[in-house]
Motif scaffolding. Structure first.
Motif, PDB file in Angstrom:
ATOM      1  N   ILE A 813     -83.480  -1.808  28.859  1.00  0.00           N
ATOM      2  CA  ILE A 813     -84.186  -2.976  28.308  1.00  0.00           C
ATOM      3  C   ILE A 813     -85.169  -2.539  27.230  1.00  0.00           C
ATOM      4  O   ILE A 813     -85.318  -3.195  26.180  1.00  0.00           O
ATOM      5  CB  ILE A 813     -84.879  -3.747  29.449  1.00  0.00           C
ATOM      6  CG1 ILE A 813     -83.835  -4.289  30.435  1.00  0.00           C
ATOM      7  CG2 ILE A 813     -85.721  -4.879  28.900  1.00  0.00           C
ATOM      8  CD1 ILE A 813     -84.442  -4.949  31.654  1.00  0.00           C
ATOM      9  N   CYS A 814     -85.859  -1.437  27.447  1.00  0.00           N
ATOM     10  CA  CYS A 814     -86.795  -0.918  26.440  1.00  0.00           C
ATOM     11  C   CYS A 814     -86.054  -0.500  25.168  1.00  0.00           C
ATOM     12  O   CYS A 814     -86.574  -0.653  24.045  1.00  0.00           O
ATOM     13  CB  CYS A 814     -87.581   0.253  27.001  1.00  0.00           C
ATOM     14  SG  CYS A 814     -88.710  -0.200  28.334  1.00  0.00           S
ATOM     15  N   MET A 815     -84.836   0.030  25.303  1.00  0.00           N
ATOM     16  CA  MET A 815     -84.062   0.410  24.125  1.00  0.00           C
ATOM     17  C   MET A 815     -83.697  -0.824  23.289  1.00  0.00           C
ATOM     18  O   MET A 815     -83.800  -0.823  22.052  1.00  0.00           O
ATOM     19  CB  MET A 815     -82.798   1.148  24.557  1.00  0.00           C
ATOM     20  CG  MET A 815     -81.959   1.665  23.393  1.00  0.00           C
ATOM     21  SD  MET A 815     -80.367   2.371  23.881  1.00  0.00           S
ATOM     22  CE  MET A 815     -79.493   0.890  24.350  1.00  0.00           C
ATOM     23  N   LEU A 839     -73.629  -7.840  33.733  1.00  0.00           N
ATOM     24  CA  LEU A 839     -73.328  -6.874  34.782  1.00  0.00           C
ATOM     25  C   LEU A 839     -74.481  -6.680  35.775  1.00  0.00           C
ATOM     26  O   LEU A 839     -74.247  -6.450  36.974  1.00  0.00           O
ATOM     27  CB  LEU A 839     -72.970  -5.520  34.147  1.00  0.00           C
ATOM     28  CG  LEU A 839     -71.710  -5.491  33.267  1.00  0.00           C
ATOM     29  CD1 LEU A 839     -71.552  -4.130  32.611  1.00  0.00           C
ATOM     30  CD2 LEU A 839     -70.469  -5.823  34.083  1.00  0.00           C
ATOM     31  N   HIS A 840     -75.740  -6.752  35.292  1.00  0.00           N
ATOM     32  CA  HIS A 840     -76.868  -6.338  36.119  1.00  0.00           C
ATOM     33  C   HIS A 840     -77.950  -7.401  36.257  1.00  0.00           C
ATOM     34  O   HIS A 840     -79.101  -7.057  36.524  1.00  0.00           O
ATOM     35  CB  HIS A 840     -77.504  -5.063  35.528  1.00  0.00           C
ATOM     36  CG  HIS A 840     -76.551  -3.931  35.331  1.00  0.00           C
ATOM     37  ND1 HIS A 840     -75.875  -3.338  36.376  1.00  0.00           N
ATOM     38  CD2 HIS A 840     -76.131  -3.288  34.204  1.00  0.00           C
ATOM     39  CE1 HIS A 840     -75.099  -2.369  35.907  1.00  0.00           C
ATOM     40  NE2 HIS A 840     -75.242  -2.326  34.580  1.00  0.00           N
ATOM     41  N   LEU A 841     -77.623  -8.656  36.057  1.00  0.00           N
ATOM     42  CA  LEU A 841     -78.659  -9.672  36.143  1.00  0.00           C
ATOM     43  C   LEU A 841     -79.222  -9.770  37.567  1.00  0.00           C
ATOM     44  O   LEU A 841     -80.441  -9.922  37.759  1.00  0.00           O
ATOM     45  CB  LEU A 841     -78.098 -11.029  35.695  1.00  0.00           C
ATOM     46  CG  LEU A 841     -79.102 -12.187  35.668  1.00  0.00           C
ATOM     47  CD1 LEU A 841     -80.273 -11.868  34.749  1.00  0.00           C
ATOM     48  CD2 LEU A 841     -78.418 -13.472  35.242  1.00  0.00           C
ATOM     49  N   ALA A 842     -78.369  -9.658  38.580  1.00  0.00           N
ATOM     50  CA  ALA A 842     -78.843  -9.746  39.968  1.00  0.00           C
ATOM     51  C   ALA A 842     -79.740  -8.565  40.318  1.00  0.00           C
ATOM     52  O   ALA A 842     -80.777  -8.709  40.991  1.00  0.00           O
ATOM     53  CB  ALA A 842     -77.651  -9.819  40.930  1.00  0.00           C
ATOM     54  N   ALA A 843     -79.388  -7.352  39.867  1.00  0.00           N
ATOM     55  CA  ALA A 843     -80.201  -6.174  40.168  1.00  0.00           C
ATOM     56  C   ALA A 843     -81.539  -6.218  39.441  1.00  0.00           C
ATOM     57  O   ALA A 843     -82.578  -5.817  39.992  1.00  0.00           O
ATOM     58  CB  ALA A 843     -79.431  -4.909  39.801  1.00  0.00           C
ATOM     59  N   VAL A 844     -81.543  -6.723  38.204  1.00  0.00           N
ATOM     60  CA  VAL A 844     -82.800  -6.807  37.440  1.00  0.00           C
ATOM     61  C   VAL A 844     -83.742  -7.825  38.064  1.00  0.00           C
ATOM     62  O   VAL A 844     -84.971  -7.640  38.094  1.00  0.00           O
ATOM     63  CB  VAL A 844     -82.490  -7.148  35.972  1.00  0.00           C
ATOM     64  CG1 VAL A 844     -83.770  -7.448  35.199  1.00  0.00           C
ATOM     65  CG2 VAL A 844     -81.738  -6.008  35.320  1.00  0.00           C
ATOM     66  N   ALA A 845     -83.205  -8.923  38.639  1.00  0.00           N
ATOM     67  CA  ALA A 845     -84.055  -9.959  39.225  1.00  0.00           C
ATOM     68  C   ALA A 845     -84.817  -9.447  40.436  1.00  0.00           C
ATOM     69  O   ALA A 845     -85.889  -9.967  40.792  1.00  0.00           O
ATOM     70  CB  ALA A 845     -83.206 -11.166  39.603  1.00  0.00           C
ATOM     71  N   GLN A 846     -84.321  -8.396  41.091  1.00  0.00           N
ATOM     72  CA  GLN A 846     -84.988  -7.843  42.275  1.00  0.00           C
ATOM     73  C   GLN A 846     -85.976  -6.723  41.921  1.00  0.00           C
ATOM     74  O   GLN A 846     -86.706  -6.257  42.796  1.00  0.00           O
ATOM     75  CB  GLN A 846     -83.946  -7.314  43.253  1.00  0.00           C
ATOM     76  CG  GLN A 846     -83.002  -8.380  43.780  1.00  0.00           C
ATOM     77  CD  GLN A 846     -81.914  -7.814  44.664  1.00  0.00           C
ATOM     78  OE1 GLN A 846     -81.896  -6.604  44.945  1.00  0.00           O
ATOM     79  NE2 GLN A 846     -81.015  -8.682  45.137  1.00  0.00           N
ATOM     80  N   ASP A 847     -85.980  -6.293  40.634  1.00  0.00           N
ATOM     81  CA  ASP A 847     -86.874  -5.217  40.205  1.00  0.00           C
ATOM     82  C   ASP A 847     -88.007  -5.831  39.401  1.00  0.00           C
ATOM     83  O   ASP A 847     -87.786  -6.418  38.325  1.00  0.00           O
ATOM     84  CB  ASP A 847     -86.097  -4.200  39.360  1.00  0.00           C
ATOM     85  CG  ASP A 847     -86.884  -2.929  39.103  1.00  0.00           C
ATOM     86  OD1 ASP A 847     -88.119  -2.942  39.264  1.00  0.00           O
ATOM     87  OD2 ASP A 847     -86.253  -1.917  38.721  1.00  0.00           O
ATOM     88  N   ALA A 848     -89.253  -5.717  39.903  1.00  0.00           N
ATOM     89  CA  ALA A 848     -90.399  -6.346  39.245  1.00  0.00           C
ATOM     90  C   ALA A 848     -90.679  -5.718  37.886  1.00  0.00           C
ATOM     91  O   ALA A 848     -91.012  -6.409  36.915  1.00  0.00           O
ATOM     92  CB  ALA A 848     -91.638  -6.256  40.148  1.00  0.00           C
ATOM     93  N   ALA A 850     -88.567  -4.091  35.819  1.00  0.00           N
ATOM     94  CA  ALA A 850     -87.517  -4.466  34.873  1.00  0.00           C
ATOM     95  C   ALA A 850     -87.624  -5.933  34.493  1.00  0.00           C
ATOM     96  O   ALA A 850     -87.354  -6.319  33.345  1.00  0.00           O
ATOM     97  CB  ALA A 850     -86.144  -4.170  35.466  1.00  0.00           C
ATOM     98  N   MET A 851     -88.035  -6.793  35.464  1.00  0.00           N
ATOM     99  CA  MET A 851     -88.156  -8.221  35.155  1.00  0.00           C
ATOM    100  C   MET A 851     -89.281  -8.474  34.152  1.00  0.00           C
ATOM    101  O   MET A 851     -89.170  -9.326  33.267  1.00  0.00           O
ATOM    102  CB  MET A 851     -88.400  -8.991  36.455  1.00  0.00           C
ATOM    103  CG  MET A 851     -88.153 -10.474  36.330  1.00  0.00           C
ATOM    104  SD  MET A 851     -86.408 -10.812  35.951  1.00  0.00           S
ATOM    105  CE  MET A 851     -86.470 -12.575  35.653  1.00  0.00           C
ATOM    106  N   GLN A 855     -88.908 -10.178  30.407  1.00  0.00           N
ATOM    107  CA  GLN A 855     -89.657 -11.329  29.898  1.00  0.00           C
ATOM    108  C   GLN A 855     -90.274 -11.026  28.530  1.00  0.00           C
ATOM    109  O   GLN A 855     -90.291 -11.883  27.633  1.00  0.00           O
ATOM    110  CB  GLN A 855     -90.733 -11.721  30.908  1.00  0.00           C
ATOM    111  CG  GLN A 855     -90.187 -12.327  32.203  1.00  0.00           C
ATOM    112  CD  GLN A 855     -91.271 -12.633  33.198  1.00  0.00           C
ATOM    113  OE1 GLN A 855     -92.449 -12.309  32.986  1.00  0.00           O
ATOM    114  NE2 GLN A 855     -90.878 -13.243  34.330  1.00  0.00           N
ATOM    115  N   GLN A 856     -90.776  -9.807  28.332  1.00  0.00           N
ATOM    116  CA  GLN A 856     -91.292  -9.431  27.018  1.00  0.00           C
ATOM    117  C   GLN A 856     -90.169  -9.424  25.973  1.00  0.00           C
ATOM    118  O   GLN A 856     -90.372  -9.827  24.824  1.00  0.00           O
ATOM    119  CB  GLN A 856     -91.942  -8.053  27.098  1.00  0.00           C
ATOM    120  CG  GLN A 856     -93.188  -8.000  27.970  1.00  0.00           C
ATOM    121  CD  GLN A 856     -93.778  -6.601  28.043  1.00  0.00           C
ATOM    122  OE1 GLN A 856     -93.240  -5.656  27.446  1.00  0.00           O
ATOM    123  NE2 GLN A 856     -94.876  -6.458  28.786  1.00  0.00           N
TER     124      GLN A 856
END
Length: 887
Positions: A813-815, A839-848, A850-851, A855-856
């Motif tokens: 996400i930072c890249m 591919l990873h929307l569900a995994a990102v939603a559980q990581d504060a 990354a979430m 948002q940024q």
């Protein structure tokens, strides 16, 4: 003291200058795969592309006229007096070579050296890059005056020198030794040219003899003789037929067949003057010639019998123009009559729109010429001294009428057909020895009014060429030579001046005199502004007068010229009167205020002037100059402060404008490394830059499952009977070989360790390193090298289920955020982000962590898209407005 230059006009460019007596030089640009022609014109040289003969570059001006030219792959060399200059990009002087004590007459580039010869018999070999003298040879002009120089093909460090006494010498410029002396043929050598065959050269002599000589055996293979004087130039054809072309001082070109040893064809009157240079293009049936008649011509050999025809040309006046006038209401074409007897049209837009209306002839039809038994030269008409044109009916009949020097009959010309017309307008019952001196065409384009030296003024119908009457009683309108004529816009009145110092007003229909005005001096020229009804008169005492044709009174008088007023012109609105005189000044008079508002000097006296109907350009012609010079009207570009100039005003000199390259043909043919433009990675902070990758690399990322399903084979693959040997490669679009695994066979185990399964890919490792360093360029480069399938696998492996970790999701996400912040690879950032969220929307939603980063990223996406949408809307609105204005 001069107080300044012109505040109203500035030099823009010159039209109709192409070549002079200096032989041309050729360059071949390997990158463009095109030939470029270099010709001299005074203190500058011009570069043309041979394919279109469009001017692509104009050099900076030198201090004196160019005497000889030469060119190699990188530089153009020009000699002026005792100085030699090398030009880069066909424009800028990069090196000056000082050392000659007399005028340089020959130049020859040879690798890293430049060989030059002057009139005093001194030959210098220069180091091109350093500019110092490599070798210096001195010859006695009485025994061996160098007149030609050539490098024999395959002869390393050798040059062949020809002399005016007829002898030839072969020199080694590296060892400074004379290798061999050829006795010659008892005639001065004027040209040396390498033939397509090794050891064979062509020698042109001052007696017109052409010798094909083998310099290795010192044996003459064959010789020819032209009857037109010395050989000016030689060139061998290299595309197949063994032909050598020779130019003559009379402008003829002869083509000699080397197999049959006879004259194959000839091109008479290829130029009006001596052929300065003639060169065959390598591997093409094209011959390029130039001459002192201000012409460049390209001949193509596609005729039966080996003859040539003119393919394309650029030619101006071979003698200075006498009269110039704008033709048409758009101001894009200028008619020019020169002392060479031709009438030409020069376009201010592009040279390809130029027209040559040709030379006037006593009898236009070829059959009548043959019956009279006269040559074309004997039937040529003298130079045009005055002419008038109209565009109203030019597509239906002739729209130009011209008076010729010392000839009573006026001629008609067709601008539409670019040729001389069929009518010779000669007044009946005119005195013997009189000549036509003034002419004007009515605004409707139907009638021509012609005045003669015997005082007659006659009217002719342009459609039929019939005489429609004459002004005055008994066919005599004035007691002296008619010097000016003009008809008003509605064909009501005709105005005439003559050497009897009278201005007469005539009714056009009845041809009766209505009024007469006694003038204070003998008038020289007359100019009418039809829209305002103002009549300008120039007198022999260097004064000017403005007459109102309604009140028939003199309303303005001007004085200030110190020489004969040659010509004058009105501005389109009738506010200014621009006059040129032999005192080398160009003056602008303001009619409402009755004062001089602009005045400047030129180096050479102007003989004619014309203001564009649109008011954007002022055109002038000058003494002993072949071109038509354009001056820009500054008042159309911005505010210009004009004030009345005092009576003792001393004008400053303005530089006569030079040639500029056409905008659409503007390209500088150079093979230097610094000539390649390197675009910036990002042009501005508010802009975005797309990647250069093909759409197939990123547009199908979201549809890989459908593509795999559609491309699934119907039958299982069958292995080949014997698999060939191949080197193992790594997956990716860039072919890379994989290194063989070096493992000890004894220590080899069939149980895979847990660390091998947990090993991350190269992209994952680079992404972790980039998160620590803050530079995401290395992992981005790895993604760009992957195909869609491999890229999908790499992004899938970022999660913990694929062997990755939550930190890799945050790093990815930072890249993407870094790519959007820089504005680069805008299309890739959106494509990669879309596949990542799929591919990873569900995994990102559980990581504060990354979430929060996601948002940024959403805020940045919204801001960037808002700026782009505003730019798109503004551009679309401007485009819609432009299209509606055109419709």
């Amino acid at each position: 003291m001069p107080t300044g230059g012109s505040s109203l006009f500035s030099g823009f460019r010159v039209l109709g200058l192409y070549s002079n007596h200096v032989p041309h030089a050729f360059r071949y640009h390997a990158k463009h795969r095109e030939f470029y022609l270099v010709t001299a014109s005074g203190q500058r040289f011009h570069t043309f592309n041979v394919n279109r003969l469009g001017i692509v570059a104009v050099s900076n001006s030198l201090q004196d006229d160019i005497t000889c030219l030469a060119a190699d792959r990188m530089l153009v060399f020009a000699a002026t007096g005792r100085l030699i200059c090398s030009f880069s990009r066909n424009k800028e002087v990069v090196m000056r070579y000082h050392g000659h004590k007399q005028e340089v007459q020959l130049l020859l580039p040879l690798g890293d050296q430049l060989i030059s010869s002057d009139c005093g018999g001194e030959v210098i070999v220069w180091d091109v890059q350093g500019g110092h003298v490599y070798l210096q040879l001195k010859f006695d002009p009485l025994s061996f005056a160098v007149s030609a120089i050539m490098h024999p093909s395959t002869y390393l460090n050798k040059v062949l020198l020809g002399s005016s006494q007829g002898a030839l010498q072969l020199w080694n410029i590296k060892s400074s030794k004379l290798l061999y002396t050829f006795t010659g043929w008892s005639a001065g050598v004027t040209a040396l040219q390498q033939s397509p065959a090794v050891d064979v050269v062509g020698v042109g002599t001052a007696t017109g003899r052409i010798i094909i000589h083998n310099i290795r055996l010192d044996e003459t293979l064959m010789s020819f003789t032209q009857d037109w004087g010395p050989v000016c130039s030689l060139s061998f054809r290299t595309d197949g037929p063994p032909i050598v072309a020779s130019g003559s001082p009379q402008g003829h070109i002869a083509f000699w067949d080397l197999e049959r040893r006879q004259l194959a064809a000839q091109q008479r009157h290829a130029h009006r003057t001596a052929v300065a240079g003639a060169t065959f293009l390598h591997g093409e049936p094209l011959l390029v010639t130039n001459g002192a008649d201000n012409a460049i011509k390209v001949w193509i050999f596609d005729q039966e019998g080996g003859g040539a025809r003119l393919l394309r040309s650029r030619q101006g006046h071979s003698a200075p123009p006498i009269v110039i006038r704008h033709h048409g209401n758009d101001g894009k074409n200028i008619l020019s009559a020169g002392q060479d007897g031709t009438l030409q049209s020069f376009s201010t837009v592009h040279e390809r729109f130029n027209k040559n209306l040709g030379h006037g002839s006593v009898c236009k039809k070829k059959e009548k010429k043959k019956k009279k038994g006269l040559s074309y030269e004997e039937l040529r008409l003298p130079a045009i001294t005055a002419f008038s044109s109209a565009v109203t009916r030019q597509s239906e009949w002739d729209g130009i009428v011209a008076c010729h020097r010392g000839r009573l009959a006026a001629t008609t010309w067709s601008y539409y057909r670019s040729t001389m017309g069929a009518h010779h307008l000669q007044p009946p019952g005119a005195k013997r020895g009189s000549f036509a001196s003034a002419v004007d065409i009515t605004a409707c384009g139907n009638f021509a009014v012609i005045g003669s030296s015997c005082g007659r003024i006659d009217v002719y119908n342009l459609q039929s060429g019939l005489h429609r009457g004459c002004f005055g009683d008994g066919g005599k309108a004035h007691d002296g030579t008619v010097r000016g004529l003009s008809v008003d816009a509605l064909n009501h009145m005709t105005f005439s001046i003559a050497s009897d110092s009278l201005l007469k007003f005539w009714r056009f229909k009845t041809k009766k005199q209505e009024d007469v005005l006694q003038l204070s001096s003998v008038p020289g020229t007359l100019k009418l502004h039809r829209e305002s009804g103002m009549l300008a008169l120039a007198f022999d005492d260097f004064t000017l007068a403005i007459v109102d044709i309604e009140t028939r009174r003199t309303v303005r008088k001007f004085a200030g010229h110190r020489g004969n007023v040659n010509d004058m012109t009105f501005s389109p609105d009738g506010r200014w009167l621009v006059t040129v005189a032999m005192d080398c000044t160009i003056r602008t008079w303001d009619l409402p205020s009755g004062s001089l508002v602009d005045c400047f000097l030129v180096a050479v006296a102007p003989v004619s002037v014309s203001m564009s109907p649109t008011g954007d350009f002022l055109a002038t012609a000058h003494v002993d100059h072949l071109g038509v010079f354009l001056w820009t009207n500054k008042s159309l570009c911005g505010p210009v402060g004009l004030r009345p100039l005092p009576a003792d005003y001393q004008p400053a000199e303005e530089t006569i404008p030079g040639i500029t390259a056409e905008d659409e043909d503007l390209e500088v043919p150079s093979e230097e490394a610094d000539d390649v433009y390197q675009s910036a990675e990002q042009l501005g902070a508010e802009l975005v830059t797309l990647s250069l990758l093909p759409e197939s690399r990123w547009k199908s990322l979201l549809h890989l499952d459908d593509i795999k399903r559609r491309n699934r084979p119907t039958a299982p693959p069958t292995p080949p009977p014997s698999a060939p040997f191949f080197l193992p490669t790594l997956p990716g679009l860039t072919p890379r070989f994989s290194l063989p695994a070096t493992a000890d066979s004894d220590a080899q185990s069939k149980v895979l360790p847990l660390g091998l399964l947990a090993q991350r890919s190269e992209f994952g490792s680079a992404l972790e390193s980039a998160q620590q360093s803050g530079s995401y360029d290395p992992p981005l480069r790895l993604l760009k090298d992957l195909g869609p399938a491999a890229l999908s696998v790499e992004i899938t492996c970022l999660s913990s289920e694929g062997g990755g970790a939550g930190s890799l999701l945050h790093a990815f996400i930072c890249m993407i955020d870094s790519m959007l912040a820089k504005g680069r690879d805008f299309d890739l950032a959106h494509a990669y982000l879309a596949l990542f969220l799929k591919l990873h929307l569900a995994a990102v939603a559980q990581d504060a962590v990354a979430m929060e980063a996601l948002q940024q990223l959403a805020s940045r996406l919204e801001a960037v898209w808002a700026e782009l949408r505003a730019s798109f809307n503004q551009s679309l609105c401007l485009l819609s407005y432009t299209k509606s204005a055109l419709l």
